[in-house]
Design a protein around this motif. Structure first.
Motif, short mmCIF file in Angstrom:
data_model
loop_
_atom_site.label_atom_id
_atom_site.label_comp_id
_atom_site.label_asym_id
_atom_site.label_seq_id
_atom_site.Cartn_x
_atom_site.Cartn_y
_atom_site.Cartn_z
N LYS A 16 0.85 -1.18 0.00
CA LYS A 16 0.00 0.00 0.00
C LYS A 16 0.89 1.24 0.00
CE LYS A 16 -3.92 1.86 2.37
NZ LYS A 16 -4.76 1.88 3.53
N THR A 231 -10.68 -10.73 5.17
CA THR A 231 -11.85 -9.92 4.83
C THR A 231 -13.08 -10.82 4.74
OG1 THR A 231 -12.63 -8.08 3.47
CG2 THR A 231 -11.76 -9.97 2.28
N HIS A 329 -7.19 -7.80 -15.62
CA HIS A 329 -6.77 -6.80 -14.63
C HIS A 329 -8.00 -6.19 -13.95
CE1 HIS A 329 -5.28 -3.20 -12.80
NE2 HIS A 329 -5.67 -2.40 -13.77
N HIS A 377 -1.98 -2.62 -7.44
CA HIS A 377 -1.82 -2.19 -8.83
C HIS A 377 -0.85 -1.00 -8.92
CE1 HIS A 377 -2.55 -0.97 -12.85
NE2 HIS A 377 -3.51 -0.09 -12.61
#
Ligand SMILES: CC(=O)SCCNC(=O)CCNC(=O)[C@H](O)C(C)(C)COP(=O)(O)OP(=O)(O)OC[C@H]1O[C@@H](n2cnc3c(N)ncnc32)[C@H](O)[C@@H]1OP(=O)(O)O
Length: 420
Positions: A16, A231, A329, A377
């Motif tokens: 991140k 999650t 993607h 990404h």
């Protein structure tokens, strides 16, 4: 035409932004990947035919970025390198361009790659200030210099941050995707379900050791940091919309890619050269296609892969269902779902030059080791991240055909077929 072999790829962990790789440059990240390939495939002192690398958020002073990366490795310094960018399709496009040169017999081996970071961004000066400073440089007298300096205002000093807003619409990628999901009737639940699957697939792939030789340690980070094996559908459902605050927004931090830092690279060769080097071939690059949409006049910004895939299938006499692996993607889960729905739509497919709909895919073959929503990404790095993953999946299967598809800013799509 020679057969284009994918030997293998690797990457540093995707993290991140604004955390683990703060102030780490694209050059350092990508050079690390190149050096790891050099070590793995005994390329030290060897001259490669070509290296093509890209980074979207790069400094203008790094105008020879790719060559600088190569000079930071143990490769023979006679290895040429060039910069290439096509937004989020950058390193897939680099692979395609190098593949063409290998296929034509111009080069025997090459490395493609990409890197991006939001944590070491090239800040720009406001144009007004840049012009004043340019004038200052060419001023002849003290008087002229003082006059220019006196004209600099406090507001001129505010830096310009790069943004991922489409210049022709003023909308971000997320805002464009909100428009697309409304047009195609994609629900929040569908997007969250795909996001959940992406995280579960990636977490399982890690647990199974799939990423062991795909991800190398960097700056003390051993694995991707965005993947959330913990999650749940309920946690995803609780997240607030991130781009449309009208009460109708469905894209959230959970079903969109987060800002990510990272780099990846891929070694390719002609079949013959791979054999000479005793490099096992993971897969072959068979064909590729690019496309663009007229998003300024209403087409969905991230829908160009629908065109590219339709053309590529026709040229190869294939159906959409003739694939064992689909690596699409996930810029946003919504954009993947719009693409899949468009291929099922007869009227839309007519526009793509198909008399019948391309049809549905078997979703159990989609992004089986996790997609960009879970893995992250870093724009230019995603292409070779996906290719390395796909080639390894094909190698593990022993045979098969894979469809790779990446949507990009500017309304473009880059797609490819891999086979083993
Ligand atoms: C062609 C292309 O590829 S286009 C795509 C280009 N890329 C983009 O446009 C990037 C888009 N991304 C963004 O703009 C931003 O990353 C955003 C808006 C999506 C999210 O930004 P942030 O709000 O900073 O994300 P952040 O990581 O803090 O997450 C927000 C919250 O969601 C939670 N969250 C995120 N993902 C999950 C998940 N999978 N499960 C549970 N919770 C989650 C976080 O824990 C955080 O909760 P908190 O506020 O309680 O800490």
């Amino acid at each position: 035409m020679k057969k284009v072999a994918i030997i293998g790829g690797l990457r540093i962990p995707f993290v991140k932004s604004f955390k683990d790789y703060n102030h780490i440059s694209n050059q350092e990240m990508l050079t690390t990947c190149l050096n790891a390939l050099v070590a793995r495939y005994q390329l030290s002192g060897k001259r490669l035919g070509e290296v093509a690398l890209g980074a979207l958020l790069n400094r203008s002073t790094e105008w020879n970025f790719a060559r600088e990366c190569v000079l930071g490795t143990a490769l023979d310094p006679h290895t040429p390198a060039y910069n290439l960018t096509r937004a989020c399709g950058t390193s897939l496009d680099a692979t395609i361009q190098l593949g063409l040169r290998i296929a034509c017999g111009q080069i025997e081996t090459a490395i493609a790659g990409g890197s991006d970071t939001n944590s070491d961004i090239p800040l720009l000066l406001r144009q007004q200030l840049a012009w004043k400073l340019t004038d200052l440089r060419s001023a002849k007298t003290l008087g002229q210099r003082l006059k220019i300096l006196a004209a600099i205002r406090l507001k001129d000093l505010k830096p310009v941050y790069p943004s991922i807003v489409e210049p022709r619409t003023g909308l971000s990628m997320g805002q464009h995707t909100e428009k697309m999901v409304k047009e195609w009737g994609i629900t929040r639940e569908e997007q969250d379900a795909l996001a959940y699957q992406s995280h579960m697939n990636a977490a399982k792939a890690y647990a199974d050791g799939f990423f062991n030789d795909l991800v190398i340690e960097f700056k003390g980070v051993k694995k991707d940091t965005i993947i959330r094996g913990d999650t749940t559908p309920a946690k995803l459902a609780a997240l607030k919309p991130a781009f449309d605050f009208s009460g109708h927004g469905t894209l959230t931090a959970g079903n969109s890619t987060l800002y990510t830092d990272g780099a990846s690279a891929l070694l390719m060769a002609s079949e013959e050269y791979a054999q000479q080097q005793n490099w096992p071939v993971q897969a072959h690059l068979v064909d590729a296609e690019t496309a663009a949409v007229d998003y300024v006049n209403g087409e969905g910004l991230l829908m160009a892969p629908t065109y590219a895939v339709a053309r590529m299938l026709k040229r190869n006499h294939l159906k959409l269902q003739d694939f064992d692996v689909y690596e699409i993607h996930e810029a946003f889960c919504g954009q993947v779902l719009c693409t899949l729905k468009a291929w099922e739509d007869a009227a839309y497919c007519k526009k793509l030059g198909w008399d019948t709909p391309l049809g549905s895919i078997d979703r159990s073959k989609l992004n089986t080791k996790g997609g960009s929503v879970a893995i992250g990404h870093p724009f230019a790095a995603t292409g070779t991240r996906i290719l390395a993953q796909t080639a390894k999946i094909l190698q593990e299967r022993g045979s098969g055909r894979a469809l790779v598809s990446i949507c990009t800013a500017g309304g473009m799509g880059v797609t490819a077929i891999l086979e083993r």
